[in-house]
Enzyme design. Structure first.
Site, PDB file in Angstrom:
ATOM      1  CE  LYS A  49      -3.732  -2.649   1.943  1.00 30.77           C
ATOM      2  NZ  LYS A  49      -4.380  -3.230   3.125  1.00 30.77           N
ATOM      3  CD  GLN A  93      -3.545  -4.873   6.283  1.00 31.45           C
ATOM      4  OE1 GLN A  93      -3.404  -3.924   5.537  1.00 31.45           O
ATOM      5  NE2 GLN A  93      -4.207  -5.956   5.920  1.00 31.45           N
ATOM      6  CG  ASP A 116     -10.183  -1.036   4.753  1.00 27.83           C
ATOM      7  OD1 ASP A 116      -9.971  -1.377   3.577  1.00 27.83           O
ATOM      8  OD2 ASP A 116      -9.576  -1.522   5.726  1.00 27.83           O
TER       9      ASP A 116
END
Ligand code: NAP
Length: 293
Positions: A49, A93, A116
């Site tokens: 990322k 994450q 997200d």
């Protein structure tokens, strides 16, 4: 049979984003990446990322937290990022260590920075087909892959294997939306589904997201179907230096000859997830510029 090349499609999206970000004057879009602990898969996902953000010309900020962090401490980190006007998107994450309530963490992220797409408000906006919301990156990537591969879902029977918050549920909601490329008839299957192969055999488009290596076999697939394999599973393999190989939820050697189109693992859905995260962050940047909070 066509192989849908996720690396190629993701590279196109990244190039489009790079061109778009190049037109922004002043501060560039910024994503904050919060990693808790040192899970090897998480380390490599977060690294990817960071690299992709840099490639696009975006800023990324890495916040490393110890695996011993408490729920309250992690929430305090998120509160700080929520209040920081130079941060457009926040990604925590997953998986998080045992003892941390993941959904509570997802809800703590300000909805307008939830790139997200797991916040209650964004899931609600997805159900309401409100374009201002953020859609979870993997299902958004699946839809983008299908669209760019020329697979129109209107009137088709889409069978989604798996009902997780991260993949299965949002993928089903996206496929049934009243949009030109969607409008599918959707069936969602899970671990309690009876007569699973009789349902998957009806699929014009089969989306497999269950996390079971090579679970979908030839007798579960209708000839000519489009198969999207979301699974990422490590299977022991003594011939590899790492001691394992990556495989999907679909048994590629026997299923692929039957399909009209199929995504490989790796190189299918995986690269799309990162590209869509960046796309969401650029969207957050644009929306946050228009509506400063
Ligand atoms: P998850 O949260 O574990 O959910 C798995 C789903 O599959 C559940 O709904 C479960 O049913 C269902 N299931 C399990 N065994 C089944 C069976 N034998 N028959 C039918 N359904 C079954 O997994 P996830 O987060 O959605 O991830 C799924 C896979 O996608 C994993 O391999 C993961 O690594 C991969 N993934 C890839 C990406 C990417 O970027 N490529 C992103 C996210 C996930 P119940 O609800 O009844 O338990």
């Amino acid at each position: 049979m066509d192989i849908i090349d996720g690396n190629q499609v993701a590279a196109s999206i990244i190039a489009e984003l790079k061109a778009e970000v190049g037109t922004f004057s002043g501060r560039k879009p910024c994503i904050a990446l919060v990693r808790v602990g040192d899970d090897p898969a998480s380390v490599s996902y977060v690294k990817k990322k960071q690299v992709t953000a840099a490639e696009i010309g975006m800023e990324s900020r890495l916040l490393l937290q110890p695996a011993t962090i408490t729920q309250d401490e992690l929430c305090a980190v998120i509160d700080g990022l929520n209040a920081d006007e130079t941060v457009d998107g926040i990604l925590v994450q997953s998986p998080l260590p045992k003892g941390i309530a993941e959904v509570a963490v997802f809800r703590r992220i300000a909805a307008h920075k939830d790139v997200d797409g797991f916040h209650t408000l964004n899931l609600g906006k997805l159900a309401q087909e409100d374009e201002t919301g953020f859609v979870a990156c993997t299902p958004a990537g699946i839809m983008e892959l299908l669209q760019r591969a020329g697979v129109k879902l209107t009137g088709k029977h889409v069978v989604v294997l798996g009902r997780s918050l991260i993949v299965g549920k949002p993928a089903a909601l996206l496929a049934m939306q009243r949009k030109e490329w969607a409008n599918a008839t959707v069936t969602v299957c899970h671990s309690q589904t009876a007569n699973l192969p009789s349902i998957t055999r009806q699929a014009d488009v089969l989306i497999a997201a269950i996390g079971k290596a090579e679970f979908v076999t030839a007798e579960m697939v209708k000839p000519g179907a489009v198969v999207i394999d979301v699974g990422v599973n490590r299977v022991p393999d003594a011939t590899r230096k790492t001691g394992y190989r990556l495989t999907g939820d679909v048994h590629f050697p026997t299923v692929s000859p039957l399909c009209s189109k199929i995504t490989p693992v790796p190189g299918g859905v995986g690269p799309m997830t990162v590209a869509m995260l960046m796309k969401n962050t650029v969207k957050a940047y644009r929306q946050n510029q228009l509506t400063p909070r």
